[in-house]
Scaffold this active site. Structure first.
Site, PDB file in Angstrom:
ATOM      1  N   GLU A 256      -3.360   7.460  -5.207  1.00  0.00           N
ATOM      2  CA  GLU A 256      -3.552   6.755  -6.475  1.00  0.00           C
ATOM      3  C   GLU A 256      -4.787   7.358  -7.138  1.00  0.00           C
ATOM      4  O   GLU A 256      -5.785   7.532  -6.441  1.00  0.00           O
ATOM      5  CB  GLU A 256      -3.768   5.251  -6.241  1.00  0.00           C
TER       6      GLU A 256
ATOM      7  N   HIS B 217      -0.706   0.027  -9.762  1.00  0.00           N
ATOM      8  CA  HIS B 217      -1.384  -0.926  -8.867  1.00  0.00           C
ATOM      9  C   HIS B 217      -1.957  -2.117  -9.658  1.00  0.00           C
ATOM     10  O   HIS B 217      -3.169  -2.331  -9.697  1.00  0.00           O
ATOM     11  CB  HIS B 217      -2.496  -0.210  -8.077  1.00  0.00           C
TER      12      HIS B 217
ATOM     13  N   ARG C 121       0.854  -1.191   0.000  1.00  0.00           N
ATOM     14  CA  ARG C 121       0.000   0.000   0.000  1.00  0.00           C
ATOM     15  C   ARG C 121       0.890   1.242   0.000  1.00  0.00           C
ATOM     16  O   ARG C 121       1.876   1.316   0.744  1.00  0.00           O
ATOM     17  CB  ARG C 121      -0.906   0.031   1.235  1.00  0.00           C
TER      18      ARG C 121
HETATM   19  C1  DGY Z   1      -5.552  -6.216  -3.003  1.00  0.00           C
HETATM   20  O1  DGY Z   1      -6.105  -7.280  -3.305  1.00  0.00           O
HETATM   21  O2  DGY Z   1      -5.484  -5.809  -1.832  1.00  0.00           O
HETATM   22  C2  DGY Z   1      -4.985  -5.421  -4.122  1.00  0.00           C
HETATM   23  O3  DGY Z   1      -3.971  -4.574  -3.702  1.00  0.00           O
HETATM   24  C3  DGY Z   1      -6.089  -4.614  -4.776  1.00  0.00           C
HETATM   25  O4  DGY Z   1      -6.518  -3.625  -3.907  1.00  0.00           O
END
Ligand code: DGY
Length: 325
Positions: free
Chosen positions: A266, A285, A237
């Site tokens: 993001e 991402h 994250r």
């Molecule tokens: C997750 O599955 O947590 C990915 O990062 C998508 O948010």
């Protein structure tokens, strides 16, 4: 029963919901719903499949009294207030495991791309800057026999560590809340303190969940303890690193490079200086973004809802407390 999904849902999952006799409504516009819109819609729904950054907090759960289950199509649940869901007696599920290999692939990809300045050099060809062969130009750094530091050695971190060991014979050190005996056994990983992780890693890869403890943890102080030749990778994250401090560390040769699949915010702004640095690679991402993995996540998210609406316990429950666990 009525199920609302905050995105267009992969067919593999949609079919399961329809075959189970449910009525599905998808939010197919290419934008996030506001919280007011989400609440207005979910008030009348029996189940929500949440995809994307929807804030599922106390206000949401208090307003959506008809909801019986929330299924997240993600492994991370940092947008969910677990206590609020539990207080409202709403079971919530996520999609662990099925995305571990795909996400670790992206961490591995970023590590190699950064070590050879791949994205920057690709752009330099587009910019017409490929002139003549200079043995001193475009030099990267090698990964053979280096030390990989994993912050958060769970399923995804373990997959990353296995790849790095197999491809480059890397030694693995890690820092977790709790020691991971299974991983220590499987890949000979060594548990170290957070400071030792910073000081000893040639590549430091972040795989921990976002929490109060991990938010902003990779800051000026942390980067200052890393090797000037080190590479920082984050596929977990964006809020776990401080972007201004990361930029400062890269601009002042405090660390060598960075690979990010997650940013804060993001989307990242297209003029962000990180995008123009030679030893930085950024992706939007895409950790779990393969056809196979997204289908598996959709099937899992659908199965969680179906089980719950049939009165069964959710297979991938996040808040087991609703069942008195
Ligand atoms: C997750 O599955 O947590 C990915 O990062 C998508 O948010």
């Amino acid at each position: 029963m009525n199920i609302f999904i905050t995105r267009k849902f992969p067919d593999a999952g949609l079919q399961l919901l329809k075959d189970a006799g449910h009525t599905v409504t998808e939010h197919t516009e290419q934008r996030n719903l506001t919280q007011d819109e989400l609440i207005a819609t979910c008030k009348t729904q029996d189940a929500l499949i949440s995809i994307g950054p929807n804030k599922l907090n106390d206000t949401f759960f208090k307003a959506c009294g008809n909801l019986k289950v929330v299924s997240l199509m993600s492994v991370g649940y940092d947008n969910l207030d677990v206590a609020a869901a539990t207080k409202a007696k709403i079971p919530v599920s996520n999609t662990p495991d099925v995305l571990s290999k795909a996400t670790a692939d992206v961490a591995f990809l970023l590590m190699i791309a950064v070590s050879r300045k791949a994205f920057y050099l690709h752009q330099s060809i587009i910019d017409g800057d490929w002139d003549f062969y200079d043995p001193n130009a475009n030099l990267g750094i090698e990964l053979y026999n280096k030390t990989l530091g994993i912050f958060g050695l769970g399923k995804i971190g373990l997959e990353m560590a296995k790849k790095c060991k197999a491809a480059y014979g890397m030694d693995v050190i890690y820092h977790n809340r709790h020691q991971n005996a299974e991983a220590e056994e499987e890949i000979d990983a060594k548990y170290v303190s957070f400071d030792e992780l910073l000081q000893q890693s040639d590549v430091l890869s972040v795989h921990a969940n976002l929490s109060k403890e991990t938010k902003g943890l990779f800051n000026k102080d942390a980067f200052s303890k890393m090797k000037p030749t080190s590479i920082f990778i984050n596929t977990a994250r964006g809020e776990e690193h401080n972007e201004a401090d990361l930029l400062h560390a890269l601009q002042n040769n405090i660390i060598w490079g960075a690979g990010l699949d997650v940013t804060n915010p993001e989307p990242m702004a297209k003029d962000n200086p990180l995008l123009f640095m030679p030893s930085v690679c950024v992706l939007p991402h895409i950790g779990s973004a393969t056809v196979e993995t997204r289908n598996a996540m959709a099937v899992m998210a659908a199965q969680n809802v179906i089980a719950s609406l049939q009165g069964e316990k959710l297979p991938n429950i996040v808040n087991g407390e609703v069942y008195g666990e």
